[in-house]
Design a protein around this motif. Structure first.
Motif, PDB file in Angstrom:
ATOM      1  N   PRO A 217       0.859  -1.340  -0.049  1.00 49.64           N
ATOM      2  CA  PRO A 217       0.095   0.281  -0.317  1.00 49.64           C
ATOM      3  C   PRO A 217       0.888   1.409   0.216  1.00 49.64           C
ATOM      4  CG  PRO A 217      -1.387  -1.398   1.517  1.00 49.64           C
ATOM      5  CD  PRO A 217       0.310  -2.093   0.491  1.00 49.64           C
ATOM      6  N   ARG A 218       0.265   2.105  -0.892  1.00 51.70           N
ATOM      7  CA  ARG A 218       1.419   3.397  -1.177  1.00 51.70           C
ATOM      8  C   ARG A 218       2.333   3.265  -1.013  1.00 51.70           C
ATOM      9  NH1 ARG A 218      -2.159   7.320   1.787  1.00 51.70           N
ATOM     10  NH2 ARG A 218      -3.423   6.941   2.619  1.00 51.70           N
ATOM     11  N   GLY A 219       2.980   2.554  -2.300  1.00 53.71           N
ATOM     12  CA  GLY A 219       4.503   1.858  -2.252  1.00 53.71           C
ATOM     13  C   GLY A 219       5.470   1.859  -1.244  1.00 53.71           C
ATOM     14  N   ASP A 220       4.563   2.055   0.037  1.00 50.80           N
ATOM     15  CA  ASP A 220       5.165   1.688   1.145  1.00 50.80           C
ATOM     16  C   ASP A 220       6.072   0.438   1.572  1.00 50.80           C
ATOM     17  OD1 ASP A 220       6.634   1.367   3.997  1.00 50.80           O
ATOM     18  OD2 ASP A 220       4.979   2.702   4.634  1.00 50.80           O
ATOM     19  N   GLU A 221       6.982  -0.238   1.598  1.00 51.47           N
ATOM     20  CA  GLU A 221       7.413  -1.667   1.332  1.00 51.47           C
ATOM     21  C   GLU A 221       7.903  -2.210   3.507  1.00 51.47           C
ATOM     22  OE1 GLU A 221      10.850  -2.873  -0.565  1.00 51.47           O
ATOM     23  OE2 GLU A 221       9.643  -2.483  -2.453  1.00 51.47           O
ATOM     24  N   SER A 222       7.437  -0.575   3.820  1.00 44.82           N
ATOM     25  CA  SER A 222       6.932  -1.830   5.622  1.00 44.82           C
ATOM     26  C   SER A 222       5.545  -2.126   6.069  1.00 44.82           C
ATOM     27  CB  SER A 222       7.398  -0.302   6.182  1.00 44.82           C
ATOM     28  OG  SER A 222       6.457   0.646   6.007  1.00 44.82           O
ATOM     29  N   ARG A 223       4.817  -1.905   4.634  1.00 45.81           N
ATOM     30  CA  ARG A 223       3.679  -2.394   4.647  1.00 45.81           C
ATOM     31  C   ARG A 223       3.421  -3.326   4.156  1.00 45.81           C
ATOM     32  NH1 ARG A 223      -1.425   2.383   4.298  1.00 45.81           N
ATOM     33  NH2 ARG A 223       0.241   4.080   5.713  1.00 45.81           N
ATOM     34  N   PRO A 224       3.083  -4.455   4.551  1.00 47.54           N
ATOM     35  CA  PRO A 224       2.800  -6.011   4.172  1.00 47.54           C
ATOM     36  C   PRO A 224       1.806  -6.135   2.347  1.00 47.54           C
ATOM     37  CG  PRO A 224       0.918  -5.411   6.154  1.00 47.54           C
ATOM     38  CD  PRO A 224       1.602  -4.143   6.332  1.00 47.54           C
ATOM     39  N   LEU A 225       2.350  -6.557   1.850  1.00 52.06           N
ATOM     40  CA  LEU A 225       2.073  -6.536   0.887  1.00 52.06           C
ATOM     41  C   LEU A 225       0.387  -7.410   0.757  1.00 52.06           C
ATOM     42  CD1 LEU A 225       4.162  -6.943  -1.647  1.00 52.06           C
ATOM     43  CD2 LEU A 225       3.908  -9.815  -1.812  1.00 52.06           C
TER      44      LEU A 225
ATOM     45  N   GLY B 137      -3.924  -8.141  -1.524  1.00 55.34           N
ATOM     46  CA  GLY B 137      -3.796  -8.243  -2.872  1.00 55.34           C
ATOM     47  C   GLY B 137      -4.405  -7.156  -3.715  1.00 55.34           C
ATOM     48  N   VAL B 138      -4.392  -6.353  -4.920  1.00 52.02           N
ATOM     49  CA  VAL B 138      -5.091  -5.534  -5.156  1.00 52.02           C
ATOM     50  C   VAL B 138      -6.422  -5.823  -5.455  1.00 52.02           C
ATOM     51  CG1 VAL B 138      -3.239  -4.860  -6.924  1.00 52.02           C
ATOM     52  CG2 VAL B 138      -4.857  -6.770  -7.683  1.00 52.02           C
ATOM     53  N   PHE B 139      -7.084  -6.507  -4.973  1.00 50.23           N
ATOM     54  CA  PHE B 139      -9.079  -6.434  -4.704  1.00 50.23           C
ATOM     55  C   PHE B 139      -9.099  -5.938  -3.383  1.00 50.23           C
ATOM     56  CE2 PHE B 139      -9.130 -10.820  -7.683  1.00 50.23           C
ATOM     57  CZ  PHE B 139      -9.270  -9.357  -9.147  1.00 50.23           C
ATOM     58  N   TYR B 140      -7.856  -5.975  -2.568  1.00 42.59           N
ATOM     59  CA  TYR B 140      -8.069  -4.730  -1.753  1.00 42.59           C
ATOM     60  C   TYR B 140      -7.325  -3.163  -1.437  1.00 42.59           C
ATOM     61  CZ  TYR B 140      -9.967  -3.262   3.151  1.00 42.59           C
ATOM     62  OH  TYR B 140     -10.214  -2.039   3.989  1.00 42.59           O
ATOM     63  N   THR B 141      -7.001  -2.675  -2.305  1.00 44.19           N
ATOM     64  CA  THR B 141      -6.509  -1.658  -2.257  1.00 44.19           C
ATOM     65  C   THR B 141      -6.844  -0.807  -3.396  1.00 44.19           C
ATOM     66  OG1 THR B 141      -4.670  -1.756  -4.925  1.00 44.19           O
ATOM     67  CG2 THR B 141      -4.391  -2.712  -2.705  1.00 44.19           C
ATOM     68  N   ARG B 142      -7.078   0.735  -3.663  1.00 46.87           N
ATOM     69  CA  ARG B 142      -7.087   1.521  -4.314  1.00 46.87           C
ATOM     70  C   ARG B 142      -6.520   1.514  -6.085  1.00 46.87           C
ATOM     71  NH1 ARG B 142     -13.010   3.205  -4.542  1.00 46.87           N
ATOM     72  NH2 ARG B 142     -12.189   4.881  -5.769  1.00 46.87           N
ATOM     73  N   SER B 143      -5.156   0.914  -6.248  1.00 47.50           N
ATOM     74  CA  SER B 143      -3.875   0.792  -6.902  1.00 47.50           C
ATOM     75  C   SER B 143      -4.477   0.472  -8.054  1.00 47.50           C
ATOM     76  CB  SER B 143      -2.842  -0.105  -6.493  1.00 47.50           C
ATOM     77  OG  SER B 143      -2.146  -0.735  -7.570  1.00 47.50           O
ATOM     78  N   PRO B 144      -3.866   1.551  -9.099  1.00 43.56           N
ATOM     79  CA  PRO B 144      -3.966   1.344 -10.154  1.00 43.56           C
ATOM     80  C   PRO B 144      -3.671  -0.109 -11.145  1.00 43.56           C
ATOM     81  CG  PRO B 144      -3.036   3.537 -10.176  1.00 43.56           C
ATOM     82  CD  PRO B 144      -3.423   2.944  -9.057  1.00 43.56           C
ATOM     83  N   ALA B 145      -3.307  -0.289 -10.410  1.00 41.81           N
ATOM     84  CA  ALA B 145      -2.138  -1.766 -10.968  1.00 41.81           C
ATOM     85  C   ALA B 145      -3.074  -2.922 -10.587  1.00 41.81           C
ATOM     86  CB  ALA B 145      -0.581  -2.150 -10.179  1.00 41.81           C
ATOM     87  N   ARG B 146      -3.812  -3.594 -11.345  1.00 41.00           N
ATOM     88  CA  ARG B 146      -4.562  -4.189 -11.184  1.00 41.00           C
ATOM     89  C   ARG B 146      -5.048  -5.267 -12.578  1.00 41.00           C
ATOM     90  NH1 ARG B 146      -8.395  -3.311  -8.237  1.00 41.00           N
ATOM     91  NH2 ARG B 146      -7.239  -2.176  -7.053  1.00 41.00           N
ATOM     92  N   PRO B 147      -6.287  -6.412 -12.761  1.00 37.29           N
ATOM     93  CA  PRO B 147      -6.354  -7.275 -14.554  1.00 37.29           C
ATOM     94  C   PRO B 147      -6.813  -5.980 -15.011  1.00 37.29           C
ATOM     95  CG  PRO B 147      -6.238  -8.358 -11.771  1.00 37.29           C
ATOM     96  CD  PRO B 147      -6.285  -7.213 -11.603  1.00 37.29           C
ATOM     97  N   ASN B 148      -7.887  -5.396 -14.913  1.00 38.56           N
ATOM     98  CA  ASN B 148      -9.012  -4.490 -15.615  1.00 38.56           C
ATOM     99  C   ASN B 148      -8.580  -3.500 -14.815  1.00 38.56           C
ATOM    100  OD1 ASN B 148      -9.877  -6.623 -17.383  1.00 38.56           O
ATOM    101  ND2 ASN B 148     -10.205  -7.357 -15.293  1.00 38.56           N
ATOM    102  N   PRO B 149      -7.579  -2.560 -15.741  1.00 34.73           N
ATOM    103  CA  PRO B 149      -7.468  -1.109 -15.000  1.00 34.73           C
ATOM    104  C   PRO B 149      -8.209   0.280 -14.580  1.00 34.73           C
ATOM    105  CG  PRO B 149      -6.253  -1.447 -17.013  1.00 34.73           C
ATOM    106  CD  PRO B 149      -7.167  -2.344 -16.436  1.00 34.73           C
TER     107      PRO B 149
END
Lengths: 143, 143
Positions: free
Chosen positions: A77-85, A87-99
């Motif tokens: 989340p937020r590109g912050d590597e200290s946060r746990p990995l 799944g994109v289905f529980y983020t608002r990241s633009p990166a996802r199967p259907n963007p």
């Protein structure tokens, strides 16, 4: 209609965002806070879909985030590597199967087939694939 | 990347709705009120996108309303002809050029790559094309 897992669906742009946000360097980092207004230019053949639109209406604009990476299934989340990995289905990241991007906005101005909307965090040139009333109560129709 | 007005984008289903709502006769007429919970079966190759999902989370599920009429640009809200004709970009009608559906839901149960969600007004077999956190603040990432 029977659909199997091999089906794909073709989206066509109904319009494009014209924004002062030209790329990542211009984009606010957190959601739409501090994001500017932008013009949404509707494609001429879909202009009749704006009938009844008024300044002040609240909409959900759905964009196609054409620069996003479609192969990413998990990220920090937020590109912050200290946060746990996550799944994109529980983020608002633009990166996802259907963007697809969701943008709640207010109509600021209407000029024929262009509507000024905001605030919206979307790069100039981003394709818009759908626009809906933000209200799930107002205008639902059965067909 | 330069996009022109002739571009189309290919969506692929990331999962399917398994619901007791088999068709229009079973569907509640107004929004999600009275709608049931349903299972969302994620396609195996996208299952890793569920990492971190928990019961109680609020999501926006985006469906492809595969039975909707894509040629409709205006209609009467709720199918009521006494209401003025309205452009589909200010309705929640399934009929629209790109028939995407937005469903705010809560996660009820998780069973490997199936999540029970609700309430949701979507026919059994409806393809799901994206799933996001309902929060625009929680988990936004930059890529």
């Amino acid at each position: 209609m029977k659909l199997d897992e091999m089906s794909t669906f073709a989206l066509e742009p109904v319009g494009f965002i014209r924004s002062t946000v030209k790329g990542r360097a211009d984009a606010p980092r957190q959601g739409a806070e501090g994001a500017p207004d932008a013009w949404l230019e509707i494609e001429p053949r879909f202009a009749d879909s704006l009938l009844g639109m008024e300044v002040g209406y609240e909409l959900i604009v759905i964009t196609w985030l054409h620069e996003a990476n479609r192969d990413v299934l998990q990220n920090h989340p937020r590109g912050d590597e200290s946060r746990p990995l996550t799944g994109v289905f529980y983020t608002r990241s633009p990166a996802r199967p259907n963007p697809l991007g969701l943008h709640p906005v207010t109509v600021r101005e209407i000029d024929r087939a262009r509507i000024k909307i905001g605030p919206i965090e979307a790069f100039d040139g981003t394709p818009v694939v759908d626009i809906k009333s933000a209200s799930t109560r107002a205008d639902v129709t059965a067909d």
